[in-house]
Write an enzyme that holds these catalytic residues in place. Structure first.
Site, short mmCIF file in Angstrom:
data_model
loop_
_atom_site.label_atom_id
_atom_site.label_comp_id
_atom_site.label_asym_id
_atom_site.label_seq_id
_atom_site.Cartn_x
_atom_site.Cartn_y
_atom_site.Cartn_z
N GLU A 53 0.83 -1.02 0.02
CA GLU A 53 -0.04 -0.02 -0.16
C GLU A 53 0.76 1.36 -0.09
OE1 GLU A 53 -3.01 -0.43 3.14
OE2 GLU A 53 -3.83 -2.09 2.19
N GLU B 55 -5.79 -8.49 -1.39
CA GLU B 55 -6.08 -8.32 -0.34
C GLU B 55 -7.82 -8.07 -0.28
OE1 GLU B 55 -3.73 -6.11 2.70
OE2 GLU B 55 -5.44 -5.20 3.64
#
Length: 330
Positions: A217, A304
């Site tokens: 991220e 995810e």
């Protein structure tokens, strides 16, 4: 079994799904003119009735649903469902008594039994707070001999492989020690650091990691870093493939434009993963799909994903999420 009910969410706190746009799916739409296939019997449980007993569910009426292979040109691959162990989410698993720990591991990884996971994604520890805690680094200073037995991720990969040798494995860093690049993530130090982890996993656990990401991220980096990492992995005699982005809340415009013109970047990118992809605006997913069209073998994954709490109602929620991603990630 009470121990299992409490412990499973430790590993499954964040779940990952892996999908792509390739060929040969088992889930396909029926087209006019296709030959009929055997009907599948299903039962429908209404909202609010998910806590029925197994005996009560067996008494519900059944409905016939026809599943057909459809038109080959429209096939898309469902690559499986996996789990993510990161941010200390699995820390307590090793502390369970042997019997309960084995039972949990069987339920997670044993084929055709329990969750029967097809992918295990683990954090490459960096001695930093990554969510619920920190995970240890395999190299705490420049020149240290790599030690991937620190922590529990290597142990977890070993246990998963023991139950399902075909399970695919995936490593991703949340952060790295400060000595890397003297504080610069995208550096030659970091390339060596990542390759050292892959080599250590293979030498210590006989587990060649299938995929490795860049940075959870965070910034995707640049072409030079991806290319040199890929070449370093190949130079070490490893077959590990690269997954890019692992992004949330937006897709890098720089990556999109670069991917469409950089053939080397395309060749090295086995997949592009997004976190919670159907939470992204439709426009963002469309732009990514347009960029990936330049190299059709690069897959698009939900790398995810999550559900809610661990009960029957939310198992239904999880099933709905999987279906939603399969339909909308195209």
């Amino acid at each position: 079994m009470a121990a299992v009910a409490r412990a499973a969410p430790l590993l499954l706190a964040v779940l990952a799904q892996f999908f792509s746009q390739g060929l040969a799916a088992k889930l396909r739409t029926r087209s006019a003119g296709d030959p009929p296939e055997d009907d599948v019997q299903i039962r429908i449980i209404a909202r609010g009735e998910q806590n029925r007993s197994v005996e009560e569910i067996r008494e519900l009426p059944t409905y016939k649903v026809n599943i057909s292979e459809g038109v080959k040109e429209n096939w898309r691959t469902f690559e499986g469902i996996g789990a993510l162990s990161a941010g200390a989410s699995s820390r307590l698993l090793q502390d369970y008594p042997d019997e309960q720990r084995r039972e949990i591991l069987d339920l997670l990884f044993k084929p055709r039994y329990g969750a029967s996971l097809q992918v295990l994604k683990v954090e490459i520890g960096g001695d930093m707070q990554s969510t619920d805690g920190s995970e240890p680094s395999h190299m705490r200073f420049r020149g240290e001999k790599p030690d991937c037995t620190r922590g529990y991720e290597g142990w977890l990969v070993k246990e998963a492989k023991a139950r399902n040798p075909a399970i695919r494995t995936y490593g991703l860093a949340w952060g790295v020690p400060g000595w890397i690049g003297n504080g610069t993530f995208f550096s030659q130090d970091n390339i060596k650091y990542h390759v050292a982890w892959l080599e250590c996993m293979k030498a210590t656990y006989s587990a060649e990691v299938d995929y490795i990401g860049i940075w959870n991220e965070m910034n995707w980096g640049s072409s030079w870093y991806v290319v040199e990492l890929g070449e370093a992995i190949k130079g070490a005699g490893l077959n590990t493939k690269l997954v890019l982005l692992d992004a949330i809340h937006g897709i890098s415009a720089e990556f999109l434009s670069q991917f469409q013109v950089d053939e080397k970047l395309q060749q090295l990118t086995a997949a592009v993963g997004l976190h919670y992809p159907c939470g992204e605006p439709d426009k963002s997913r469309t732009q990514l799909l347009q960029a990936l069209a330049a190299h059709p073998t690069t897959r698009f994954w939900a790398s995810e994903e999550l559900s809610t709490v661990a009960d029957w109602g939310d198992a239904g929620c999880w099933g709905r999420m999987i279906n939603q991603n399969f339909v909308r990630m195209q």
